[in-house]
Write an enzyme that holds these catalytic residues in place. Structure first.
Site, short mmCIF file in Angstrom:
data_model
loop_
_atom_site.label_atom_id
_atom_site.label_comp_id
_atom_site.label_asym_id
_atom_site.label_seq_id
_atom_site.Cartn_x
_atom_site.Cartn_y
_atom_site.Cartn_z
N HIS A 139 -9.04 2.17 -0.33
CA HIS A 139 -7.41 2.11 -0.73
C HIS A 139 -7.92 1.37 -1.94
O HIS A 139 -7.90 0.53 -2.21
CB HIS A 139 -7.77 0.81 0.72
CG HIS A 139 -6.33 0.65 1.12
ND1 HIS A 139 -5.29 1.36 0.07
CD2 HIS A 139 -5.50 0.07 1.16
CE1 HIS A 139 -4.28 1.61 0.14
NE2 HIS A 139 -4.49 0.42 2.04
N GLU A 187 -1.83 4.83 13.50
CA GLU A 187 -1.07 6.33 12.99
C GLU A 187 -0.90 7.41 13.78
O GLU A 187 -0.67 8.04 13.84
CB GLU A 187 -2.19 6.25 11.97
CG GLU A 187 -2.00 7.74 11.18
CD GLU A 187 -1.67 7.44 9.47
OE1 GLU A 187 -1.11 8.01 8.73
OE2 GLU A 187 -3.30 7.20 9.79
N LYS A 228 -9.56 7.97 1.77
CA LYS A 228 -9.94 6.37 1.75
C LYS A 228 -11.61 6.59 2.25
O LYS A 228 -12.03 5.10 1.78
CB LYS A 228 -9.06 5.97 2.41
CG LYS A 228 -7.42 5.45 2.10
CD LYS A 228 -6.87 5.25 2.40
CE LYS A 228 -5.44 4.70 2.37
NZ LYS A 228 -4.64 5.39 2.22
N HIS A 272 -3.09 7.54 6.28
CA HIS A 272 -3.06 6.53 5.67
C HIS A 272 -4.70 5.88 5.97
O HIS A 272 -5.16 5.95 4.96
CB HIS A 272 -2.27 5.48 5.94
CG HIS A 272 -1.99 4.52 5.44
ND1 HIS A 272 -1.53 3.84 4.00
CD2 HIS A 272 -2.69 3.11 6.06
CE1 HIS A 272 -2.42 3.17 3.68
NE2 HIS A 272 -2.35 2.00 4.77
N CYS A 319 1.06 -0.96 -0.39
CA CYS A 319 -0.11 0.02 0.19
C CYS A 319 0.99 1.54 0.03
O CYS A 319 0.51 2.41 0.11
CB CYS A 319 -1.33 0.21 1.40
SG CYS A 319 -1.89 -1.45 1.38
N PHE A 351 1.04 -3.47 4.22
CA PHE A 351 1.62 -4.84 4.86
C PHE A 351 2.66 -5.20 4.02
O PHE A 351 3.58 -4.96 3.42
CB PHE A 351 0.82 -5.54 3.61
CG PHE A 351 -0.79 -6.18 4.54
CD1 PHE A 351 -1.50 -5.30 5.50
CD2 PHE A 351 -2.03 -6.52 4.04
CE1 PHE A 351 -2.74 -5.28 5.50
CE2 PHE A 351 -3.22 -6.89 4.19
CZ PHE A 351 -3.79 -5.87 5.04
#
Length: 420
Positions: free
Chosen positions: A348, A322, A343, A311, A171, A406
């Site tokens: 995403h 985060e 998002k 994010h 990502c 990931f």
């Protein structure tokens, strides 16, 4: 507001054009209009059979007819992710009013990030092989089924003959592509780089796997309410597809050709958690380091940051980690500036996400409007301005854009209003 003077000891890198293909629109203008309006691009999955899948919603790219944008032979051989990348790149080059010819082609590079590449095409090739035998597999399958097919198509379509390659960091791929492209320009390897990210993994395999891993939102009811970053009732991210591409140039090159400079990319840093395949490090150690090093690279301090495009996936662990990392790095500043996750509207887009969100950062600097985090009804920290539901006007000079993937991939970009 940033007050530090730009570092003139190194080559400065600016953005002169951008293009997007997203679940909200097929270009940058329509996508930005939807983001400002707080519209969601998430809906029922229509492009694959989803009745038996654990999740039946996604952020699909809608009404995209590749024949409107691309030659027949290109459409025939390319995966949707490469088509999106190529269309976004063409928009970015046109937006930058960039002419690539024999005089400058060797100084133009291409760098496109993707988490997964041409998954749809490769799946189709396997099915055709099993059902019809080897002769059913296209001769170009091994070439266009590779993750570098998008930069290859962009290079051939534009005539760019500088370095051309793909990068993959889940990502964080789009952010890393833009950041590494900045380094190419700074180092003098290229004067211009067409850089960004693209992905389309709305496939039965990827939806099934991510759904079984409990990473995706399985919220029932209105699909537009499923992506809920920084909300107490968040339950996972929503898979989406798209592309975002920018034209990066050395400042002196852009000025010499009279280009309009949209923003400057002043900082970039990347790190790895080395912790877990799908879960962030609970203390966010490497995330915090990436943020701090990106600010250091920019020659800025936390007090200079005016907006964070987070994010913000809407998973329990990401949003909590985060936010704690933003507090650790920005201190009280995190309560004084807007922090939003787009998002919530796009879903995403995996490898495309960071590139699209960097473009959003540039649009915020130019328009003075911060897009909202929709569906943030019960913010996990009421002292933070998550720009809930509705866009807000803010004077923004410096944007931090975060991407975490990931495998523990972390990447952070810092954009700044261009100061001559």
């Amino acid at each position: 507001m940033a007050t530090n003077a730009p570092d003139r000891a190194r080559r400065r890198v600016v953005i002169t054009g951008w293009g997007m293909v997203t679940p909200l629109g097929l270009d940058a203008e329509s996508s930005w209009e939807a983001l400002r309006a707080g519209r969601s691009g998430i809906g029922p999955i229509t492009q694959i059979e989803a009745d038996d899948l654990p999740v039946k919603i996604a952020g699909e790219v809608k009404d995209f007819d590749p024949a409107r944008y691309l030659p027949y032979k290109v459409v025939r051989r390319t995966d949707p992710y490469a088509r999106y990348a190529l269309v976004a790149a063409q928009e970015a080059v046109e937006h930058a009013k960039l002419t690539i010819d024999e005089n400058n082609a060797h100084r133009v590079g291409v760098l496109i990030g993707s988490g997964y590449g041409p998954m749809k095409s490769n799946g189709e090739h396997v099915r055709d092989l099993d059902a019809k035998g080897p002769r059913a597999v296209p001769p170009m399958a091994a070439v266009t089924g590779a993750i570098d097919s998008a930069p290859g198509e962009i290079s051939m379509a534009t005539g760019a003959t500088g370095p051309s390659r793909a990068t993959s960091s889940a990502c964080a791929s789009g952010t890393d592509a833009v950041g590494e492209a900045v380094r190419w320009v700074r180092a003098g390897a290229s004067d211009i780089v067409i850089a960004g990210g693209a992905d389309d993994i709305i496939t039965r395999v990827d939806i099934a796997g991510s759904g079984n891993a409990k990473a995706l939102s399985s919220r029932e009811g209105d699909p537009t309410e499923a992506s809920r970053p920084f909300d107490e009732d968040r339950g996972g991210f929503v898979m989406a597809a798209g592309a975002g591409v920018v034209v990066l140039e050395a400042e002196e090159h852009a000025l010499a050709r009279g280009a309009r400079i949209l923003a400057e990319v002043v900082g970039y840093a990347a790190s790895s958690d080395a912790y877990h395949w799908t879960a962030p490090h609970p203390e966010g150690t490497s995330v915090r380091r990436a943020m701090r090093e990106a600010l250091d690279d920019a020659g800025l301090t936390p007090d200079d940051v005016d907006y964070v495009n987070a994010h913000g996936t809407g998973t329990q662990l990401n949003d909590k980690t985060e936010l704690a990392s933003l507090r650790a790095v920005l201190g009280d500043r995190v309560e004084q500036i807007p922090v939003s996750s787009t998002k919530s509207m796009t879903g995403h887009m995996i490898g495309a996400a960071g590139a699209v969100e960097a473009i959003i950062g540039g649009l915020v600097i130019n328009d003075g409007v911060v897009p909202p985090t929709i569906n943030c009804h019960k913010p996990i920290d009421p002292s933070v301005n998550f720009v809930a539901h509705t866009a807000q006007r803010h004077d923004v000079d410096v944007v931090m854009s975060n991407s975490f993937g990931f495998g523990g991939h972390n990447a952070v970009l810092v954009l700044r209003r261009w100061i001559p």
